[in-house]
Design a protein around this motif. Structure first.
Motif, PDB file in Angstrom:
ATOM      1  N   VAL A   1      -3.833   9.816  -7.300  1.00 48.91           N
ATOM      2  CA  VAL A   1      -3.299   8.604  -6.669  1.00 48.91           C
ATOM      3  C   VAL A   1      -4.342   7.994  -5.732  1.00 48.91           C
ATOM      4  O   VAL A   1      -4.463   6.763  -5.636  1.00 48.91           O
ATOM      5  CB  VAL A   1      -1.985   8.922  -5.934  1.00 48.91           C
ATOM      6  N   GLU A   2      -5.121   8.824  -5.031  1.00 50.21           N
ATOM      7  CA  GLU A   2      -6.202   8.281  -4.196  1.00 50.21           C
ATOM      8  C   GLU A   2      -7.225   7.537  -5.048  1.00 50.21           C
ATOM      9  O   GLU A   2      -7.750   6.497  -4.639  1.00 50.21           O
ATOM     10  CB  GLU A   2      -6.885   9.413  -3.427  1.00 50.21           C
TER      11      GLU A   2
ATOM     12  N   MET B   1       0.815  -1.204   0.000  1.00 49.84           N
ATOM     13  CA  MET B   1       0.000   0.000   0.000  1.00 49.84           C
ATOM     14  C   MET B   1       0.852   1.259   0.000  1.00 49.84           C
ATOM     15  O   MET B   1       0.433   2.308  -0.506  1.00 49.84           O
ATOM     16  CB  MET B   1      -0.940  -0.004   1.210  1.00 49.84           C
ATOM     17  N   GLY B   2       2.065   1.170   0.538  1.00 48.31           N
ATOM     18  CA  GLY B   2       2.968   2.317   0.504  1.00 48.31           C
ATOM     19  C   GLY B   2       3.388   2.701  -0.899  1.00 48.31           C
ATOM     20  O   GLY B   2       3.853   3.821  -1.138  1.00 48.31           O
ATOM     21  N   LEU B   3       3.213   1.786  -1.859  1.00 48.14           N
ATOM     22  CA  LEU B   3       3.566   2.085  -3.248  1.00 48.14           C
ATOM     23  C   LEU B   3       2.776   3.275  -3.782  1.00 48.14           C
ATOM     24  O   LEU B   3       3.260   3.998  -4.663  1.00 48.14           O
ATOM     25  CB  LEU B   3       3.308   0.858  -4.128  1.00 48.14           C
TER      26      LEU B   3
ATOM     27  N   ILE C   1     -22.714  -4.009   2.976  1.00 52.21           N
ATOM     28  CA  ILE C   1     -22.198  -4.820   4.078  1.00 52.21           C
ATOM     29  C   ILE C   1     -20.721  -4.521   4.329  1.00 52.21           C
ATOM     30  O   ILE C   1     -19.901  -4.589   3.412  1.00 52.21           O
ATOM     31  CB  ILE C   1     -22.411  -6.318   3.791  1.00 52.21           C
ATOM     32  N   CYS C   2     -20.407  -4.167   5.559  1.00 52.89           N
ATOM     33  CA  CYS C   2     -19.053  -4.017   6.082  1.00 52.89           C
ATOM     34  C   CYS C   2     -18.174  -3.157   5.185  1.00 52.89           C
ATOM     35  O   CYS C   2     -18.416  -1.980   4.974  1.00 52.89           O
ATOM     36  CB  CYS C   2     -18.451  -5.408   6.317  1.00 52.89           C
ATOM     37  N   TYR C   3     -17.153  -3.772   4.630  1.00 53.72           N
ATOM     38  CA  TYR C   3     -16.077  -3.155   3.838  1.00 53.72           C
ATOM     39  C   TYR C   3     -16.590  -2.363   2.642  1.00 53.72           C
ATOM     40  O   TYR C   3     -15.914  -1.446   2.165  1.00 53.72           O
ATOM     41  CB  TYR C   3     -15.186  -4.322   3.429  1.00 53.72           C
ATOM     42  N   GLU C   4     -17.793  -2.657   2.178  1.00 55.85           N
ATOM     43  CA  GLU C   4     -18.333  -1.946   1.024  1.00 55.85           C
ATOM     44  C   GLU C   4     -18.518  -0.466   1.303  1.00 55.85           C
ATOM     45  O   GLU C   4     -18.571   0.347   0.372  1.00 55.85           O
ATOM     46  CB  GLU C   4     -19.672  -2.556   0.608  1.00 55.85           C
ATOM     47  N   SER C   5     -18.593  -0.087   2.569  1.00 54.96           N
ATOM     48  CA  SER C   5     -18.861   1.307   2.913  1.00 54.96           C
ATOM     49  C   SER C   5     -17.700   2.235   2.600  1.00 54.96           C
ATOM     50  O   SER C   5     -17.870   3.462   2.621  1.00 54.96           O
ATOM     51  CB  SER C   5     -19.202   1.424   4.406  1.00 54.96           C
ATOM     52  N   ILE C   6     -16.512   1.705   2.318  1.00 50.92           N
ATOM     53  CA  ILE C   6     -15.366   2.584   2.060  1.00 50.92           C
ATOM     54  C   ILE C   6     -15.221   2.906   0.582  1.00 50.92           C
ATOM     55  O   ILE C   6     -14.266   3.585   0.195  1.00 50.92           O
ATOM     56  CB  ILE C   6     -14.058   1.981   2.618  1.00 50.92           C
ATOM     57  N   PHE C   7     -16.182   2.471  -0.243  1.00 52.58           N
ATOM     58  CA  PHE C   7     -16.126   2.736  -1.677  1.00 52.58           C
ATOM     59  C   PHE C   7     -17.219   3.751  -2.043  1.00 52.58           C
ATOM     60  O   PHE C   7     -18.376   3.380  -2.245  1.00 52.58           O
ATOM     61  CB  PHE C   7     -16.300   1.439  -2.469  1.00 52.58           C
ATOM     62  N   PRO C   8     -16.858   5.020  -2.158  1.00 53.18           N
ATOM     63  CA  PRO C   8     -17.878   6.058  -2.366  1.00 53.18           C
ATOM     64  C   PRO C   8     -18.675   5.888  -3.643  1.00 53.18           C
ATOM     65  O   PRO C   8     -19.898   6.085  -3.646  1.00 53.18           O
ATOM     66  CB  PRO C   8     -17.060   7.355  -2.370  1.00 53.18           C
TER      67      PRO C   8
ATOM     68  N   ARG D   1      -9.508   2.297  -7.117  1.00 55.82           N
ATOM     69  CA  ARG D   1      -9.871   1.490  -8.273  1.00 55.82           C
ATOM     70  C   ARG D   1      -8.958   0.289  -8.480  1.00 55.82           C
ATOM     71  O   ARG D   1      -9.400  -0.750  -8.988  1.00 55.82           O
ATOM     72  CB  ARG D   1      -9.833   2.368  -9.544  1.00 55.82           C
ATOM     73  N   ILE D   2      -7.687   0.412  -8.123  1.00 56.66           N
ATOM     74  CA  ILE D   2      -6.727  -0.662  -8.416  1.00 56.66           C
ATOM     75  C   ILE D   2      -6.522  -1.573  -7.209  1.00 56.66           C
ATOM     76  O   ILE D   2      -6.707  -2.786  -7.289  1.00 56.66           O
ATOM     77  CB  ILE D   2      -5.389  -0.065  -8.876  1.00 56.66           C
ATOM     78  N   SER D   3      -6.155  -0.984  -6.069  1.00 54.97           N
ATOM     79  CA  SER D   3      -5.855  -1.813  -4.897  1.00 54.97           C
ATOM     80  C   SER D   3      -7.113  -2.266  -4.180  1.00 54.97           C
ATOM     81  O   SER D   3      -7.099  -3.221  -3.423  1.00 54.97           O
ATOM     82  CB  SER D   3      -4.967  -1.043  -3.921  1.00 54.97           C
ATOM     83  N   ALA D   4      -8.239  -1.551  -4.395  1.00 59.58           N
ATOM     84  CA  ALA D   4      -9.506  -1.834  -3.703  1.00 59.58           C
ATOM     85  C   ALA D   4      -9.338  -1.735  -2.190  1.00 59.58           C
ATOM     86  O   ALA D   4      -9.990  -2.451  -1.436  1.00 59.58           O
ATOM     87  CB  ALA D   4     -10.050  -3.208  -4.090  1.00 59.58           C
ATOM     88  N   PHE D   5      -8.476  -0.803  -1.749  1.00 64.63           N
ATOM     89  CA  PHE D   5      -8.328  -0.570  -0.309  1.00 64.63           C
ATOM     90  C   PHE D   5      -8.107   0.923  -0.061  1.00 64.63           C
ATOM     91  O   PHE D   5      -7.034   1.349   0.357  1.00 64.63           O
ATOM     92  CB  PHE D   5      -7.169  -1.388   0.255  1.00 64.63           C
ATOM     93  N   PRO D   6      -9.143   1.742  -0.305  1.00 64.35           N
ATOM     94  CA  PRO D   6      -8.999   3.191  -0.094  1.00 64.35           C
ATOM     95  C   PRO D   6      -9.198   3.572   1.361  1.00 64.35           C
ATOM     96  O   PRO D   6     -10.071   4.370   1.707  1.00 64.35           O
ATOM     97  CB  PRO D   6     -10.102   3.762  -0.993  1.00 64.35           C
TER      98      PRO D   6
END
Length: 557
Positions: free
Chosen positions: A175-176, A141-143, A428-435, A181-186
């Protein structure tokens, strides 16, 4: 004005070649000045502090400034400067990558340290393996931080401080967008630091959280500029940046009026521990307890009716195709005469599955007051290595990583569920971080949005609060009431301005009478999505292309 001159234009004489490791000097690692490393580390620490649990959000206006200064004052100039104090030169693209990559690794380590405990305690990994997973995740993720430094150095070159600082907000947002879109971990984009600033977050109804990231970076760029100009000009830039930061931060005290709420949901917080070996008695006892709380919630008046009862996602073997479980929740719906939304596991047999095989989903079932299962939502964005194994065909050994790994299928619909005229946008859960994904529920007609989550995996770390902070932004972006039903807390009701208006404590089995309303208007962001982030990406690409197509050749003295 910021200087646009090249270091090479000053009277100079060539510096003698250094001897040493040719590989190290060719990549410029040892040429990075120690002050640049210190500034990058300082920026990483500040970026950790602005998010929960420290939540020193007011530092967000200066958190990235040290990193920008490090990128523009990274190494000794290639030529000696005569009759003037030495001014450090901007980083090369490779040096820019290294500085920001180190910053990113430290930031993720400080913010996402909970990955270790989750993998060790709940994933069944040995301590060394869990630690390795955390380190690898931080390095990956630091990339994205590294990419920012690389692109900034490429786009601005060594000539223009002004160009670098003007482009920094655009590149950061671009980059955000790539992280999303790429890492799926915003996780914890910069703009989330201002979630509790209702005046400033109105911008999110136009641009999403990315507009807030841009504004924060803009102020950081001005602070950085103050330390890149001469001392005579510094005080004016510092005064301007400080005034801007104070005015923008003061928006947190400009509270909008209360939003009327004409509905009430009962959000049940089960507080079910993560464990194996559920017995029949334990299963039935748990469902009986949840049923009792649903019918006799703490603090409720006799005969009080609710518009909706919600059971969240939890680590329990609640299967929607289990006849005993279905009958128990159907009885609850009939007895309460209320719509019931329950987090459970959905199963499609091979005869009905489009894949011609049985599929298991992380789901939410909607039960009518008559006890019928009328609709089911299947989670559309699964957690990698938590709910599915990515590239499983190439990584068969990954099945051995954790005892708790899921093997869920992907849902395909973001249509709201209809609860007697109430259009429920369930995620559900993790889906909330994808605006961009959450806005689609509202775009399709959801009058209220509901997040079902089990944050018990995070333990006592700050991750549960970080997750809630990001989820609150979805209410702001779409101007919708948000109900957050959690297994272990905090269970909350959030108004369309992102304010928590009702909440439970953590780690208790209880229920919350959560006010909400049904709204129909849509925001610009709901209708048009991540247009601003894509615009920043286009401008960034254009700036980099223009830098190489139209750069001028400057004669050396």
């Amino acid at each position: 004005m910021l200087s646009d001159t090249r270091a090479g234009e000053q009277p100079s004489r060539a510096e003698p070649a250094r001897e040493g490791n040719p590989i190290c000097y060719s990549c410029g690692v040892r040429k990075i000045h120690s002050s640049a490393w210190r500034l990058a580390i300082l920026s990483a620490v500040l970026q950790v502090l602005i998010f929960p649990l420290p939540n020193l959000y007011w530092l967000s206006w200066v958190a990235v400034a040290p990193l920008l200064i490090a990128l523009r004052r990274a190494q000794a100039p290639e030529t000696l400067q005569v009759d003037a104090p030495m001014r450090l030169a901007p980083a090369s693209p490779w040096q820019g990558f290294l500085l920001t990559y180190a910053c990113g690794i430290i930031w993720y380590l400080g913010s996402c340290y909970w990955v270790f405990d989750t993998m060790h305690k709940y994933g069944g990994l040995a301590i060394p393996v869990a630690l390795l997973v955390l380190i690898v995740a931080c390095m990956y993720m630091g990339l994205y931080h590294g990419l920012f430094g690389l692109l900034l150095a490429l786009a601005a070159g060594k000539a223009s401080q002004r160009r670098a600082l003007v482009l920094a907000p655009f590149l950061w947002v671009a980059v955000e967008l790539a992280r999303t879109r790429i890492s799926a971990f915003p996780w914890e984009l910069l703009g989330y630091a201002q979630t509790d600033n209702p005046a400033l977050t109105r911008l999110a109804t136009l641009t999403g959280v990315y507009g807030l990231s841009f504004e924060i970076m803009l102020v950081n760029s001005v602070f950085a500029a103050a330390f890149l100009v001469t001392k005579e000009r510094r005080k004016w830039l510092l005064a301007a940046a400080s005034a801007g930061a104070i005015i923008l931060q003061a928006g947190q005290w400009l509270l909008p009026p209360p939003v009327p709420a004409d509905h009430t949901a009962l959000l049940v917080q089960p507080n079910i521990p993560v464990q194996e070996g559920w017995t029949t008695d334990y299963f039935q006892g748990t469902v009986r307890d949840l049923t009792w709380i649903s019918l006799h919630p703490p603090g409720a008046t006799i005969g009080q009716r609710f518009d909706l009862i919600v059971w969240p996602e939890s680590p329990s073997p609640f299967f929607l195709n289990d006849s005993s479980f279905r009958e128990m929740v159907a009885a609850l719906a009939r007895q309460s005469r209320t719509w019931l939304l329950v987090g459970a596991i959905g199963v499609d047999s091979a005869s009905v599955s489009s894949q011609q095989r049985s599929e298991v989903f992380n789901s939410a079932g909607l039960i009518s007051p008559e006890g019928e299962l009328t609709a089911r939502y299947d989670k559309t964005h699964l957690v990698p290595f938590g709910e599915y194994i990515p590239f499983k065909g190439f990584l068969p050994f990954m099945d051995m990583l954790t005892d708790q790994i899921g093997n869920f299928a992907w849902g395909h619909s973001r249509e709201p569920l209809d609860a007697g005229g109430q259009r429920l946008g369930v995620f559900i859960c993790y889906e909330s971080i994808f605006p961009d994904e959450v806005r689609q529920y509202v775009q399709h007609g959801a009058g209220v949005i509901i997040n079902l989550t089990n944050d018990g995996w995070y333990g006592d770390s700050g991750a549960w609060r970080q997750h809630l902070q990001m989820t609150q932004m979805r209410a702001i972006e779409n101007r919708r009431w948000l109900l957050v039903g959690t297994n272990t807390g905090m269970t909350v009701s959030v108004d369309p301005y992102g304010r928590i208006v009702a909440t439970t404590g953590r780690k208790s089995r209880t229920a919350l009478a959560a006010p909400y309303g049904l709204l129909s208007s849509t925001t610009f962001y709901t209708r048009h999505g991540d247009w601003f982030a894509y615009l920043c990406a286009i401008i960034s690409i254009g700036a980099i292309v223009a830098r190489f197509l139209f750069r001028r050749s400057v004669p050396q003295s």
